[in-house]
Every structure is written in structure tokens, then in C-alpha cells.
Design a protein around this motif. Structure first.
Motif, PDB file in Angstrom:
ATOM      1  N   HIS A 142       0.840  -1.210   0.000  1.00  0.00           N
ATOM      2  CA  HIS A 142       0.000   0.000   0.000  1.00  0.00           C
ATOM      3  C   HIS A 142       0.869   1.252   0.000  1.00  0.00           C
ATOM      4  O   HIS A 142       1.905   1.312   0.682  1.00  0.00           O
ATOM      5  CB  HIS A 142      -0.917   0.018   1.224  1.00  0.00           C
ATOM      6  CG  HIS A 142      -1.963  -1.065   1.203  1.00  0.00           C
ATOM      7  ND1 HIS A 142      -3.103  -0.983   0.444  1.00  0.00           N
ATOM      8  CD2 HIS A 142      -2.007  -2.265   1.854  1.00  0.00           C
ATOM      9  CE1 HIS A 142      -3.832  -2.084   0.623  1.00  0.00           C
ATOM     10  NE2 HIS A 142      -3.186  -2.885   1.467  1.00  0.00           N
ATOM     11  N   GLU A 157       2.303   8.645  -9.413  1.00  0.00           N
ATOM     12  CA  GLU A 157       1.201   8.140  -8.598  1.00  0.00           C
ATOM     13  C   GLU A 157       1.705   7.397  -7.350  1.00  0.00           C
ATOM     14  O   GLU A 157       2.894   7.084  -7.220  1.00  0.00           O
ATOM     15  CB  GLU A 157       0.346   7.162  -9.430  1.00  0.00           C
ATOM     16  CG  GLU A 157      -0.207   7.721 -10.728  1.00  0.00           C
ATOM     17  CD  GLU A 157       0.726   7.563 -11.923  1.00  0.00           C
ATOM     18  OE1 GLU A 157       0.296   7.819 -13.059  1.00  0.00           O
ATOM     19  OE2 GLU A 157       1.902   7.164 -11.706  1.00  0.00           O
ATOM     20  N   ASP A 177      -1.169   0.916  -4.982  1.00  0.00           N
ATOM     21  CA  ASP A 177      -1.645  -0.115  -4.066  1.00  0.00           C
ATOM     22  C   ASP A 177      -1.743  -1.421  -4.849  1.00  0.00           C
ATOM     23  O   ASP A 177      -2.403  -1.485  -5.903  1.00  0.00           O
ATOM     24  CB  ASP A 177      -3.023   0.245  -3.503  1.00  0.00           C
ATOM     25  CG  ASP A 177      -2.978   1.509  -2.643  1.00  0.00           C
ATOM     26  OD1 ASP A 177      -2.083   1.608  -1.793  1.00  0.00           O
ATOM     27  OD2 ASP A 177      -3.832   2.402  -2.856  1.00  0.00           O
ATOM     28  N   ASP A 209      -4.678  -6.913  -8.114  1.00  0.00           N
ATOM     29  CA  ASP A 209      -5.312  -5.657  -8.483  1.00  0.00           C
ATOM     30  C   ASP A 209      -4.367  -4.505  -8.128  1.00  0.00           C
ATOM     31  O   ASP A 209      -3.824  -4.461  -7.011  1.00  0.00           O
ATOM     32  CB  ASP A 209      -6.635  -5.481  -7.740  1.00  0.00           C
ATOM     33  CG  ASP A 209      -7.651  -6.542  -8.138  1.00  0.00           C
ATOM     34  OD1 ASP A 209      -7.906  -6.694  -9.345  1.00  0.00           O
ATOM     35  OD2 ASP A 209      -8.180  -7.220  -7.237  1.00  0.00           O
ATOM     36  N   THR A 258      -4.025  -0.295  -8.014  1.00  0.00           N
ATOM     37  CA  THR A 258      -4.674   1.013  -8.084  1.00  0.00           C
ATOM     38  C   THR A 258      -3.591   2.082  -8.054  1.00  0.00           C
ATOM     39  O   THR A 258      -2.812   2.157  -7.089  1.00  0.00           O
ATOM     40  CB  THR A 258      -5.646   1.222  -6.918  1.00  0.00           C
ATOM     41  OG1 THR A 258      -6.646   0.197  -6.943  1.00  0.00           O
ATOM     42  CG2 THR A 258      -6.317   2.588  -7.017  1.00  0.00           C
ATOM     43  N   THR A 273      -2.955   5.990  -7.934  1.00  0.00           N
ATOM     44  CA  THR A 273      -3.663   7.218  -7.577  1.00  0.00           C
ATOM     45  C   THR A 273      -2.782   8.422  -7.856  1.00  0.00           C
ATOM     46  O   THR A 273      -1.705   8.570  -7.271  1.00  0.00           O
ATOM     47  CB  THR A 273      -4.069   7.201  -6.092  1.00  0.00           C
ATOM     48  OG1 THR A 273      -4.840   6.016  -5.824  1.00  0.00           O
ATOM     49  CG2 THR A 273      -4.892   8.430  -5.748  1.00  0.00           C
ATOM     50  N   GLN A 330      -7.894   7.933 -10.080  1.00  0.00           N
ATOM     51  CA  GLN A 330      -7.419   6.562  -9.907  1.00  0.00           C
ATOM     52  C   GLN A 330      -7.461   5.797 -11.226  1.00  0.00           C
ATOM     53  O   GLN A 330      -8.414   5.891 -11.995  1.00  0.00           O
ATOM     54  CB  GLN A 330      -8.262   5.820  -8.859  1.00  0.00           C
ATOM     55  CG  GLN A 330      -8.069   6.343  -7.441  1.00  0.00           C
ATOM     56  CD  GLN A 330      -8.730   5.458  -6.407  1.00  0.00           C
ATOM     57  OE1 GLN A 330      -9.688   4.743  -6.701  1.00  0.00           O
ATOM     58  NE2 GLN A 330      -8.225   5.498  -5.169  1.00  0.00           N
ATOM     59  N   THR A 331      -6.392   5.028 -11.450  1.00  0.00           N
ATOM     60  CA  THR A 331      -6.340   4.098 -12.575  1.00  0.00           C
ATOM     61  C   THR A 331      -6.226   2.701 -12.003  1.00  0.00           C
ATOM     62  O   THR A 331      -5.277   2.411 -11.252  1.00  0.00           O
ATOM     63  CB  THR A 331      -5.129   4.392 -13.478  1.00  0.00           C
ATOM     64  OG1 THR A 331      -5.215   5.739 -13.959  1.00  0.00           O
ATOM     65  CG2 THR A 331      -5.087   3.436 -14.665  1.00  0.00           C
ATOM     66  N   GLN A 332      -7.194   1.865 -12.323  1.00  0.00           N
ATOM     67  CA  GLN A 332      -7.217   0.507 -11.775  1.00  0.00           C
ATOM     68  C   GLN A 332      -6.991  -0.496 -12.895  1.00  0.00           C
ATOM     69  O   GLN A 332      -7.569  -0.385 -13.978  1.00  0.00           O
ATOM     70  CB  GLN A 332      -8.551   0.241 -11.065  1.00  0.00           C
ATOM     71  CG  GLN A 332      -8.772   1.138  -9.853  1.00  0.00           C
ATOM     72  CD  GLN A 332     -10.090   0.873  -9.156  1.00  0.00           C
ATOM     73  OE1 GLN A 332     -11.081   0.518  -9.805  1.00  0.00           O
ATOM     74  NE2 GLN A 332     -10.117   1.044  -7.853  1.00  0.00           N
TER      75      GLN A 332
END
Length: 889
Positions: A657, A828, A831, A844, A846, A848, A854-856
Motif C-alpha cells: 500500500h 502516482e 496499491d 489488483d 490502483t 492514484t 485513480q487508474t485501476q
């Protein structure tokens, strides 16, 4: 050991019975005639080591039922017969073993538990640098400096030779590791007493140099691994791997007049790179092998990393037996090799059925044309006939039009114009070609012809000859061509890997200053296997791989801006033009000189006392004892921090994170970009550290020589002078932008700030991340900088494995995704979730941005086998092994 398939049998050689695990005993149930040679070696390895734990009956059945066309999915455990090290990668491996002795004692074990369980041989060959050249004193002078610079390292290696069982060291000034392996160390077939039986089995190995594959040319299966994986193999851990696909490469015909083994291998590299063989075995076959000497086979096998394969193997046949005799092997050993290979169905013969392969390429060798590769990748082949035009295109893209195209330089009594394209380094170097008498004697004969016509080398060219073994010097001298090479400045500078590894040494001051001050685009031409950016020399932007005769030719021409087919190399005594064709020796002439001057006694004499050292090595005073006495003042050998605070308990892997990006990189980032082996720049973090320790700039040595000191190496991570980090636009070298401060600073300094703030880090890359040498420090430095995950479009095999081995999470974008397509800037926070304690196939992510956007997206987890998941959970392969050993006390 278990013997579920009842294959234990016997054969006779030298009047003795040998036990072996017989593949023909499986013929009633399985069709093994079409199984590739490499797969047969793997199958024997599994049969011999079947124990119901690491290797089960089902593992063997999976290989027996191998589907050539299927994607690899079955994990097997490969147990090599031995481990091969060179000193750049070997020193940190021995440092780790010494550190493991400390750690296992701290965990309640004893130091002697950390000991090689299979033969380990280390060849000191990567430490000699070309400080002196163009003189007959160069060899002795460079050796003297080598021992002065590397005294601490050599003391440490000598301690290891005494402290560890089954650990042998081949001293400096003997030869290049792969050539020593080919000419002397390789057994091809082992014979060893076990449980009262005399067992015979294939010679297999892993090595800490990516070009370990050179030994594939003699029918020995082996490949390069990271030092950490090699250490595990030394300690009895099998190599975890997926049953590989094997691509067949059919060779027909024979090389035409004027073409060399170098031209052949550059053609093969280009073909296989275009086809795509990363992570696969390549197996060479076809009637062209009848016309391919062992030295040519070894040249092709050597460059398996350049064409991307795990190995590039040739079968055992009559040519292998002939080479074993030529290189002075014992006749009983040769008889054993022949008898075993024939008993196993592993001996190539004319009427054998063609194996079934995962893919197939073919090459008529009569179509091979003289070639170069460059300016910065081995697969970028350029026909010699087109090289002038190709260099013009390169110059257009590299040269600054606002700067001069030439500059007047005075060096000694000479004043000359140094131009764009000047060849400032011409080096006959490295393991690729110096094992090959045809190209080495070809270079000597070309030199003889050139000297006879009055040709000379241009004054701005730094020339060098670094033979792969002392045998090469013997046959060059016996053929009466060494004097001619020396007349052109190609004096022997050392026996080791020099220019190809970045140990080219400094350019003459006037040349170096002219290049730097005027931003000239100059060139090196070398007979090596690597020409990546920043590897050969920091001042040389274009680098070309070529055969040794072409190296001599370009040294005479002095510039890449020449058509060697149609423009003269120079003028003879009468002022008449001399062309390349006028001095190039014929294939027949070269072969006759080989026949007349290369013989077994040369090899026997050269290796008669190989482990006894030389006076300089024998004079090295080394400590003794089971545990190494670490010196706080040492700038070469330090106890690494990998095991600090380690306990027997394995903690659960947590999601990542709030990570920041340390570097956003493009395609084809090599291990040289990540962890350079060459000189330490005067303004680098590593130089600053050494200066603080009282080391003078003249004694900085190279990154490669200081791999036993983590303080230097972590500062040298991502420190290549040609690295382009998109997080620090407009810079070149080891720079980044610290987020959120926005300050541009050295990558090491930014890493320290992030670690002080408890901020985890990631690195983003493109395609073919980690291409190049099997450099464990590219992974070790990454973890020490606080990088928890590396996200790329694709990895090269060894580097991905090394990252896992150091507890770094390797991730791949899903097909079609990339940093660019996802709009990632590196600014960014990241996570990474859903890791599931290492068991997840995808995670996954993410990203930010600073404005909250946010781009996931998802990424593939590259923990490819269950054993790799275990390694990752433990924090790395060494931690895993330590816990296993400590638990046995």
C-alpha cells in the motif's frame, strides 16, 4: 533413491561395469527416439534423483509424456552435477555463504552446515582491466595492478577455498571461465561411487555467468542462473523449473569462403530473436553438424543469452570425441563418454530419426555472409556490405548537429583529426570467439598479411588481445603470427574477460578528452558477445560485435564510416591501395594452420598445474577458520544485511500500500542498466561513499570488483551512465524525481529518503526487462533500495528468477497493457492488493494520481512455480534454505 521405472542397469567401458539409469529400458512403453537430446538429459536427471518428495513418479511421467507444442505447465526439480562461478558473480556468492554461516549459527545451527554438496569451481577471470596496451609488458603490468586492486577479494576467495569443502579456485591469469570449462573442467560424463556402485551420469551444471551455455557445444546441459540460485544449488537445493519447450534448429551445408563462426552466430542470434525463444531450450541438429567444428558449436552455444534461450545445445557425437582428444582429455574418460552416450541412445548418428520439437527453424550455412552487430544490441545484425550506410543512419540519430564532426588531437608525436565514427577501441576479447582457433588464427594470418604490405593501426585506436586461455597464445606463437598481431598493437593484455565486461580501461587522455569535450560519436569493435549501452566504455556510444579478423581490419581502417568491400584499408609500401580482400586468409589456409599448430600437448601442459596457482596467487595471505573474520574497514568485503533480524518464523506476505515509483523505464532495460559492472563515475553515490572511506579515485576500481560490498553495490544500482529514467526527463544516468518533493536527485538518495519515511517502492519497466548477464546484484540492489515489486511488460528469464530469489515481487502487465497505454506517469501512489500470501495468479493495482484520479488494472503475478511461492514467502531463496538447514539441528 526410488526407482519406480526399474531403469537401473549397467554398461561396460574401460573393462569396468558402470551403473546408470537406462533410458532404453523405457522403450517398451514409451517412444523416446523422437525425444530431443536435452529432454533426455532432464529425464535421466529425474530418474536418478527420484525420491518421492522433490521428484515423484508423476514428474517423470510428465516428461515421458512431454507435449512439444504445449505451453510449459509442469514443474520439475533439476539437480545439476556441479556449479560453476566466475569471480564477479562468485565473490558475492561466497560472501552470501559466509553470511549464511553467521546466520545459521544465530538460528541455533552450526557453521559447517553451510557447505557445498556438489563440486563448485570458481575461475577468477573478470577482474583484469586494460590499463596498459600496445606493449609486450602489458600482460605483466595489468596483472600487477589487478592483484593490487583486488588483494582483499583474493584473500577472501582464498579463505573460501580453505573453509568450504569441494570448492576449487582457478587463479587469475589462467583464462576465461567458459573456455577453461570447455577445455578442462567439463567431464561430459561423470563417474562416481555411490552406495557401493560405480555410477555414470551426464555432466550438468548451472553457472553464475549467463554464458555458461557455452558448454552446451560439447553436449553438456547447463545454463546461467543468478548467484543466489547457484548458492541454493551448492547447498543441495534442486533448481525448480517448468518442463521447457525445445525449439529445433536444423543446420545444413557449410560456411562459404570468407564467412566465419562469428558471422554464423550473429545470423543465428538474429533469427532466434525474431522467432522468440525466451525461456526455451534450443537444440541444433542436421547434417550441417558434420561440417561444424566443436569450437564453432561452442561459439553458437555461448550466445544463447543473446538469442534469449535458456540453453542452446548440441548432441554428443564423433566431433565431441575428437575435441576431447584434441584438448588432452584422458583416453579412459573419452571411452566412458562414448560408451555412456551410446548406451543411453544419446549419441548422434546419421540415420537416427529426427526429434519432435516445439518449433523448427533451419539455416543453410552456405548462405551466411560476413556481418557485424550493433550499435547497441547483439541481435541487431548488419551485413558488412551495408555497414557504412547503417552507421550513417546511426550517426544521424546520435550526433548533435550543433557540435563539430571532427577535432584535431595531439597525442605524443602524432597530430590527427578525430572524427565521428572513429574506432577508439578494437578488442579481441571474451569467451565467445577466443575459444575458436579458426577465428583467432584467422586474425593472426590477416595481421601477417597486413604487416607484410606495410599497413598499420590508426594512432587513436586502443588495441588489445585477451585470449581465453594460455593455449591460444601457444598456438598463435607456434603459428608465427603473434609477432604480427603485436606489430599492430594487439599485444596480450591479460587472460580474462576484459572489454566485453566493461574492463576496457581508460582511453588515452587526449582521446578521452576530445570525445567528451566535443560529444563525438565514436565506436568500439570487439569480438565479444555483449554491446549494450554504457557497457564497453562510458565515452563510447556505439559498439559493434565482430569476428577477430574484422576487429583487426577495423583497427587498421580506424573508422566505421568505411565500406570494407570497396574502399581501401590503407596503402602498401608502394603507395598502392590495399583492400580487405588482399589480406583476408582463405578457409583452406586457416584450416591448414590449425592442423599444423594446435595439438593436445598444448592443453595438457597449460592445465597441468591449474589449481596450484602462480607466484602472485600463491603469495596471497588469506585468513583461516570456519567463519570469516569480517573487517569493518574493508571496502571490498562486507557482511550483507539480508539476514538481519531473521527468525525461524515465516510471516504472511502482505499486500503493498502507498508505494511510490523509484524509476519508470522503457524497453530492453538490461542488467547492465540496473547494476553496471564497469567503472565507478567520480560524481556517483558509490564514489562519494568510497571517498568517505578514504579510497582515492585511482583506486575506485569497478562495480564488478566491489560486488562483495553491499554499500557500494546498492549505491551503484540503476547507476548506468546511459540509463534514461522517465521520472527525471532530460537526465541520463542514475537520477530520479523524489515524490512529492519534486526534487531531482540520485536514485540512491531518493531511496534512502523513501525508506526513512517507511514508503515502499516499485519500479515500472517495458519489454525484455532484465536482458543480459545473470547479474544477481541487479536483484540484490533492487531489494536493498526498498523496491517491493517490479512491474513490466516482460522479463528475461534469469532476472525474473533473481528477483524472486531476493524476495522482490515480479509482475507483468496483462497483454495489451503498458505504462503508456494506462497513462501512468510514475508520479502516482500504487496499491497492490489480492496477493493472497503469494498464491494469487493476478493482483489488483490502483494507481492514484496527485489530483486523486485513480487508474485501476490487473497484473499477472510471476511466481511461476510452487517452490518460487515458498521462496517469496520466506523473503528469498537463501532465507528458505537457511530455515530448512537450521530446522535440522
Amino acid at each position: 533413491m526410488t526407482n519406480s521405472f526399474d531403469t537401473l542397469s549397467t554398461f561396460t567401458a574401460n573393462g569396468r561395469d558402470y551403473h546408470f539409469y537406462s533410458l532404453p529400458k523405457l522403450a517398451d512403453k514409451y517412444d523416446l527416439q523422437t525425444l530431443p537430446f536435452a529432454q533426455k538429459i532432464l529425464l535421466e536427471n529425474l530418474l536418478r534423483h527420484e525420491d518421492g518428495r522433490d521428484i515423484s513418479q508423476s514428474d517423470i511421467e510428465a516428461l515421458l509424456g512431454w507435449d512439444a507444442s504445449a505451453e510449459p505447465s509442469t514443474e520439475i526439480a533439476f539437480t545439476p552435477a556441479r556449479v560453476l562461478l566466475q569471480d564477479f558473480t562468485g565473490v558475492p556468492a561466497v560472501v552470501d555463504l559466509a553470511a549464511m554461516r553467521e546466520a545459521v549459527v544465530a538460528l541455533g545451527g552450526n557453521a559447517e552446515q553451510i557447505n557445498p554438496l556438489s563440486p563448485v569451481e570458481l575461475v577468477i577471470d573478470h577482474s583484469v582491466q586494460i590499463d596498459y596496451f600496445g606493449t609486450n609488458e602489458a600482460l605483466d603490468l595489468n596483472a600487477k595492478i589487478e592483484f593490487q586492486r583486488n588483494k582483499e577479494r583474493y584473500q577472501f576467495l582464498k579463505w573460501g577455498q580453505g573453509a568450504f569443502d569441494d570448492f576449487a579456485v582457478v587463479p587469475p591469469s589462467t583464462g576465461i571461465v567458459h573456455q577453461v570449462n570447455l577445455e578442462y573442467l567439463a567431464r561430459v560424463v561423470f563417474a562416481k561411487e555411490k552406495d557401493g556402485k560405480l555410477m555414470a551420469y551426464p555432466d550438468t551444471l548451472v553457472g553464475t555467468d549467463s554464458h555458461t551455455t557455452m558448454i552446451n557445444g560439447i553436449g553438456v546441459l547447463g545454463w546461467g542462473v543468478g548467484g543466489i540460485e547457484a548458492e541454493a544449488a551448492m547447498l543441495g537445493q534442486p533448481i525448480s523449473m517448468l518442463i521447457p519447450q525445445t525449439v529445433g534448429f536444423k543446420l545444413t551445408g557449410k560456411l562459404p569462403e570468407g564467412a566465419t563462426a562469428t558471422d554464423l552466430v550473429l545470423t543465428v542470434v538474429q533469427m532466434l530473436r525474431e522467432y522468440g525463444v525466451v525461456g526455451k531450450f534450443v537444440e541444433f541438429f542436421g547434417d550441417g553438424l558434420d561440417h561444424l567444428p566443436l569450437a564453432d558449436r561452442a561459439t553458437i552455444a555461448n550466445m544463447a543469452p543473446e538469442y534469449g534461450a535458456t540453453s542452446g545445445i548440441f548432441p554428443i557425437d564423433d566431433e565431441v570425441l575428437r575435441y576431447l582428444r584434441l584438448s588432452g582429455r584422458d583416453e579412459e574418460q573419452i571411452n566412458l563418454v562414448e560408451a555412456y552416450a551410446k548406451a543411453q541412445g544419446m549419441f548422434r548418428h546419421a540415420d537416427q530419426p529426427e526429434a519432435v520439437y516445439s518449433g523448427l527453424l533451419s539455416l543453410d550455412m552456405s548462405t551466411v555472409l560476413p556481418s557485424l552487430a550493433g550499435p547497441k544490441r547483439p541481435q541487431d545484425r548488419v551485413l558488412l556490405s551495408e555497414s557504412k550506410a547503417a552507421f550513417a543512419d546511426t550517426l544521424t540519430s546520435m550526433a548533435d548537429p550543433s557540435r563539430p564532426t571532427s577535432v584535431s588531437v595531439t597525442q605524443g608525436d602524432n597530430t590527427f583529426e578525430l572524427q565521428h565514427g572513429a574506432v577508439v577501441i578494437a578488442a579481441i576479447t571474451s569467451c565467445t570467439n577466443t575459444s575458436n582457433p579458426a577465428v583467432m588464427l584467422g586474425a593472426g594470418l590477416l595481421a601477417r598479411n597486413a604487416v607484410a604490405k606495410g599497413l598499420t593501426v590508426k594512432p587513436w585506436v586502443k588495441t588489445s588481445l585477451a585470449p581465453g586461455s594460455q593455449v591460444v597464445t601457444d598456438y598463435l606463437r607456434k603459428a608465427d603470427v603473434l609477432d604480427d598481431l603485436e606489430s599492430l598493437g594487439f599485444n596480450v593484455v591479460g587472460y580474462g574477460c576484459t572489454t566485453c565486461i566493461g574492463n576496457s580501461g581508460p582511453l588515452p587522455p587526449a582521446i578521452g578528452s576530445a570525445v567528451r569535450d566535443n560529444d563525438l560519436v565514436v565506436a568500439s569493435v570487439l569480438s565479444g558477445n555483449r554491446n549494450f549501452e554504457g557497457r564497453i566504455h562510458a565515452d563510447v556510444k556505439t559498439n559493434y560485435l565482430a569476428s577477430p579478423p574484422l576487429v583487426v581490419a577495423y583497427a587498421i581502417a580506424g573508422n566505421m564510416n568505411i565500406d570494407l568491400y570497396n574502399e581501401p584499408l590503407g596503402q602498401d609500401h608502394e603507395g598502392r591501395d590495399v583492400f580487405l580482400k588482399d589480406v583476408w586468409p582463405s578457409n583452406h589456409e586457416i584450416q591448414q594452420v590449425i592442423t599444423d599448430n594446435v595439438n593436445p600437448q598444448m592443453f595438457i601442459d597449460s592445465y597441468a598445474s591449474v589449481f596450484n596457482g602462480n607466484p602472485q596467487w600463491n603469495a596471497v595471505d588469506a585468513p583461516q577458520g570456519a567463519q570469516y573474520d569480517w573487517l569493518d574497514a574493508s571496502t571490498y568485503i562486507r557482511n550483507p544485511p539480508y539476514f538481519d533480524g531473521m527468525t525461524m518464523q515465516v510471516e504472511e506476505v502482505k499486500d503493498i500500500h502507498g508505494a511510490r515509483c523509484l524509476a519508470l523505464l522503457g524497453d530492453s532495460i538490461t542488467t547492465d542498466h540496473i547494476s553496471p559492472a564497469g567503472s565507478i563515475a567520480a560524481d556517483s553515490p558509490a564514489a562519494k561513499y568510497l571517498a568517505e572511506q578514504g579510497v582515492q579515485p585511482a583506486d575506485f576500481n569497478s562495480y564488478g570488483s566491489r560486488r562483495g560490498n553491499h554499500e557500494v553495490m546498492m549505491r551503484g544500482t540503476f547507476a548506468n551512465v546511459r540509463l534514461k529514467n522517465q521520472l527525471a526527463p532530460g537526465t541520463e544516468g542514475g537520477w530520479t524525481t523524489h515524490i512529492p518533493s519534486g526534487e531531482v536527485m540520485p536514485i540512491f538518495d531518493a531511496s534512502m529518503q523513501y525508506q526513512d519515511d517507511k514508503t515502499p517502492l516499485v519500479v515500472l519497466g517495458g519489454k525484455e526487462y532484465g536482458t543480459g548477464s545473470s547479474r544477481d546484484w541487479a536483484a540484490k540492489g533492487t531489494i536493498l533500495l526498498g523496491v517491493k515489486a517490479v512491474l513490466t511488460e516482460s522479463f528475461e528469464r534469469i532476472h525474473r528468477s533473481n528477483l524472486v530469489g531476493m524476495g522482490v515481487l515480479p509482475l507483468n502487465y496483462l497483454p495489451g497493457d503498458s505504462a503508456a497505454s494506462l497513462g501512468l506517469t510514475g508520479q502516482e501512489t500504487f496499491d497492490i492488493t489480492g496477493l493472497d500470501n503469494g498464491k494469487a495468479k493476478t493482483v489488483d493495482i490502483t494507481a492514484t494520481a496527485n489530483d486523486g484520479k485513480q487508474t485501476q488494472f490487473k497484473a499477472r503475478v510471476r511466481l511461476d512455480t510452487p517452490k518460487e511461492i515458498d521462496y517469496y514467502r520466506n523473503g528469498g531463496i537463501l532465507h528458505y534454505v537457511l530455515r530448512q538447514l537450521a530446522a535440522k539441528t
